[in-house]
Motif scaffolding. Structure first.
Motif, PDB file in Angstrom:
ATOM      1  N   GLU A 122      20.019 -20.231 -22.516  1.00 29.36           N
ATOM      2  CA  GLU A 122      19.293 -18.705 -22.947  1.00 29.36           C
ATOM      3  C   GLU A 122      19.799 -18.124 -24.196  1.00 29.36           C
ATOM      4  O   GLU A 122      19.063 -17.633 -24.961  1.00 29.36           O
ATOM      5  CB  GLU A 122      19.668 -17.826 -21.632  1.00 29.36           C
TER       6      GLU A 122
ATOM      7  N   ASP B 269       9.863 -15.415 -23.834  1.00 32.96           N
ATOM      8  CA  ASP B 269       9.883 -14.825 -22.768  1.00 32.96           C
ATOM      9  C   ASP B 269       9.597 -15.869 -21.515  1.00 32.96           C
ATOM     10  O   ASP B 269      10.346 -15.521 -20.554  1.00 32.96           O
ATOM     11  CB  ASP B 269       8.776 -13.817 -22.574  1.00 32.96           C
ATOM     12  N   THR B 270       9.002 -16.611 -21.656  1.00 32.15           N
ATOM     13  CA  THR B 270       8.591 -17.659 -20.762  1.00 32.15           C
ATOM     14  C   THR B 270       9.980 -18.553 -20.456  1.00 32.15           C
ATOM     15  O   THR B 270      10.277 -18.702 -19.268  1.00 32.15           O
ATOM     16  CB  THR B 270       7.381 -18.583 -21.028  1.00 32.15           C
TER      17      THR B 270
ATOM     18  N   LEU C 189      13.058 -17.666 -21.109  1.00 37.07           N
ATOM     19  CA  LEU C 189      13.922 -17.051 -20.676  1.00 37.07           C
ATOM     20  C   LEU C 189      14.093 -16.735 -19.099  1.00 37.07           C
ATOM     21  O   LEU C 189      14.762 -16.299 -18.528  1.00 37.07           O
ATOM     22  CB  LEU C 189      14.287 -15.689 -21.380  1.00 37.07           C
ATOM     23  N   ASN C 190      12.869 -16.677 -18.612  1.00 37.05           N
ATOM     24  CA  ASN C 190      12.596 -16.509 -16.856  1.00 37.05           C
ATOM     25  C   ASN C 190      12.769 -17.975 -16.243  1.00 37.05           C
ATOM     26  O   ASN C 190      11.843 -18.566 -16.465  1.00 37.05           O
ATOM     27  CB  ASN C 190      11.277 -15.729 -16.853  1.00 37.05           C
ATOM     28  N   PRO C 191      13.699 -18.119 -15.640  1.00 35.28           N
ATOM     29  CA  PRO C 191      13.859 -19.290 -14.815  1.00 35.28           C
ATOM     30  C   PRO C 191      12.614 -19.805 -14.073  1.00 35.28           C
ATOM     31  O   PRO C 191      12.430 -21.070 -14.194  1.00 35.28           O
ATOM     32  CB  PRO C 191      15.015 -19.023 -13.964  1.00 35.28           C
TER      33      PRO C 191
ATOM     34  N   LYS D 117       9.447 -19.143 -14.409  1.00 32.53           N
ATOM     35  CA  LYS D 117       8.430 -19.399 -15.287  1.00 32.53           C
ATOM     36  C   LYS D 117       8.605 -20.860 -16.135  1.00 32.53           C
ATOM     37  O   LYS D 117       7.849 -21.473 -16.469  1.00 32.53           O
ATOM     38  CB  LYS D 117       8.116 -18.262 -16.467  1.00 32.53           C
ATOM     39  N   ARG D 118      10.108 -20.994 -16.533  1.00 36.09           N
ATOM     40  CA  ARG D 118      10.440 -22.063 -17.396  1.00 36.09           C
ATOM     41  C   ARG D 118      10.379 -23.236 -16.385  1.00 36.09           C
ATOM     42  O   ARG D 118       9.693 -24.276 -16.941  1.00 36.09           O
ATOM     43  CB  ARG D 118      12.013 -21.941 -17.798  1.00 36.09           C
TER      44      ARG D 118
ATOM     45  N   SER E 165       5.677 -14.825  -9.149  1.00 36.73           N
ATOM     46  CA  SER E 165       7.095 -14.413  -9.609  1.00 36.73           C
ATOM     47  C   SER E 165       8.046 -15.497  -9.251  1.00 36.73           C
ATOM     48  O   SER E 165       9.030 -15.446 -10.091  1.00 36.73           O
ATOM     49  CB  SER E 165       7.221 -13.232  -8.966  1.00 36.73           C
ATOM     50  N   SER E 166       8.049 -16.204  -8.302  1.00 35.76           N
ATOM     51  CA  SER E 166       9.179 -17.270  -7.814  1.00 35.76           C
ATOM     52  C   SER E 166       8.727 -18.733  -7.946  1.00 35.76           C
ATOM     53  O   SER E 166       7.409 -18.881  -8.052  1.00 35.76           O
ATOM     54  CB  SER E 166       9.483 -16.938  -6.413  1.00 35.76           C
TER      55      SER E 166
END
Length: 358
Positions: A90, A128-129, A131-133, A135-136, A153-154
Motif C-alpha cells: 500500500e 483507489d482500486t 488500495l481496497n483489498p 477490489k484489488r 463490497s467484500s
C-alpha cells in the motif's frame, strides 16, 4: 462475443481462400511456364493442398494468438499504468501515485485538456482500486469490469458476481458444442474438445476463488516473460482472457487440420457399386474442369501477342474457326468414308495415264 464471431468468420473463409492463393503462387514459382501443373482431383494436387492448408492454418493460429496477446497488452492494467509490481504494498502504491499526480494533475499542466483530465482520473481510479483489498482481489481475477459492480463490497460479493458471468459462458459453450456435434460438425477430436472445456472451466474457477495467483503464472509463464523478454507479467484475468481465446481458436483450427491428418479412406472391393461410381464420376468431373481451365489458360497465352490489335484478333479467330470446322468434318467417320469412296471411284473411272489414279 463479437470478437469470437469475427474470429469464427475469419476461420471459416480465410484459410481456404489463402490456401488457394498460396498454392497458385507455389506452382507459379516451382513449375516453369508451359509445363503441366497438377490438376485438381489428382493425388499430387490434393497432397500439396493438404500440406499448404496445414501451414496456412498453423500460421493463422499463431497470428490469432499474437493478436489476443496484443489486445491484452494494448488494454494495459492498473499495475502497468502506475508502474508498480503486482506485489507492491500500500505504501508503494500511494508513493507512486503522488509522483504521477505531480506530473499529470490538470493544475500542474500548462495546457489542460479533456484527455489529460481523463488520464488523471484513470490513475486516481487505479490507486483507489488497488488500495481496497477486496477490489484489488477482484480486479486481479475479473479485470476492469468490476468497476461497474457497485453493490459488491467484500471478496465474497465479487466472487458471486463473477460466477454469474462465468457459468453462463461455459454453459453456452457446452450447448453450442453439443448442438454442433448433433449436426455432424466438430467430430474430429470431440473428446479433447470437451476435456479442454472442462479443464479451462476448472482452471478459471480455481483462479478466481484462491487468494494467490495460479502457479502456472507465478512459477512458469511470468518468470519466463520477465527474464527473456520485455513482455510484462500476466495478471490472472489476462491469463483467463488469453486461455479463452486460445480455446476457441484451437477448436476451429483442429477441426480443419484434424481431418487432413487422417489417412484417406479406401473403399473395399465389396462396397456399394453406386458409391464407387459416384466417386469415379466426381473425379472425372474434376479432371474435365481442370482440363477446361488449362485449355483456357493456354489459349489465353497463345492469344496474348494479339491483345490490343482487333484486326489481328478477328483474323486469327476466323482462321481458328475455319480450322475447327474443317477438322471436325474431316474427323467424322461418315465424312471420311464418303470422301474415301469418292476418291476411289474417281481413280477407277479415270483414263490411263491421268493423274491421281495411283
Amino acid at each position: 462475443m463479437s470478437n469470437n464471431l469475427l474470429s469464427l468468420a475469419g476461420w471459416t473463409f480465410l484459410p481456404n481462400l489463402v490456401t488457394g492463393w498460396v498454392q497458385n503462387i507455389y506452382y507459379g514459382i516451382t513449375i516453369r511456364a508451359g509445363d503441366p501443373k497438377p490438376q485438381p482431383g489428382t493425388t499430387r494436387f490434393i497432397l500439396h493442398r493438404q500440406r499448404i492448408h496445414i501451414i496456412v492454418v498453423s500460421a493463422y493460429l499463431l497470428y490469432t494468438i499474437y493478436e489476443a496477446d496484443w489486445d491484452i497488452r494494448r488494454a494495459s492494467d492498473f499495475y502497468q499504468d502506475l508502474g508498480i509490481a503486482h506485489t507492491a504494498p500500500e505504501r508503494e502504491i500511494k508513493s507512486r501515485f503522488r509522483r504521477l499526480a505531480a506530473i499529470y494533475h490538470p493544475d500542474k499542466l500548462s495546457s489542460s485538456s479533456t484527455s489529460s483530465e481523463a488520464y488523471f482520473v484513470h490513475l486516481k481510479q487505479a490507486q483507489d482500486t488497488l488500495l481496497n483489498p477486496a477490489k484489488r482481489f477482484a480486479y486481479e481475477r475479473f479485470g476492469p469490469s468490476i468497476l461497474e459492480w457497485q453493490r459488491c463490497s467484500s471478496v465474497r460479493d465479487f466472487i458471486v458476481q463473477g460466477l454469474q458471468s462465468i457459468l453462463p459462458y461455459y454453459g453456452v459453450a457446452a450447448i453450442f458444442m453439443y448442438i454442433l456435434g448433433l449436426l455432424g460438425y466438430l467430430e474430429w477430436g470431440k473428446y479433447w474438445r470437451w476435456l479442454t472445456l472442462v479443464v479451462l472451466c476448472v482452471f478459471e474457477l480455481h483462479t478466481i476463488s484462491r487468494p494467490y495467483f495460479p502457479h502456472v503464472a507465478t512459477k512458469l509463464i511470468n518468470p519466463f516473460l520477465t527474464t527473456f523478454t520485455r513482455h510484462p507479467p500476466y495478471l490472472p484475468f489476462q491469463l483467463i482472457q488469453l486461455a479463452r481465446k486460445l480455446s476457441v481458436t484451437l477448436y476451429i483450427a483442429f477441426s480443419q487440420i484434424g481431418p487432413l491428418l487422417q489417412p484417406p479412406s479406401i473403399i473395399p472391393a465389396n462396397a456399394n457399386p453406386e458409391i464407387a461410381l459416384k466417386q469415379q464420376l466426381d473425379r472425372l468431373e474434376a479432371t474435365t474442369k481442370a482440363a477446361d481451365i488449362e485449355a483456357t489458360r493456354l489459349m489465353g497465352m497463345e492469344m496474348s501477342p494479339f491483345v490490343g490489335d482487333n484486326e489481328a484478333l478477328k483474323d486469327v479467330k476466323g482462321k481458328v474457326k475455319d480450322w475447327l470446322v474443317e477438322n471436325t468434318i474431316r474427323s467424322d467417320p461418315e465424312v471420311r468414308d464418303a470422301l474415301g469412296n469418292l476418291l476411289k471411284r474417281r481413280r477407277i473411272d479415270a483414263p490411263a495415264g491421268a493423274r491421281g489414279n495411283r
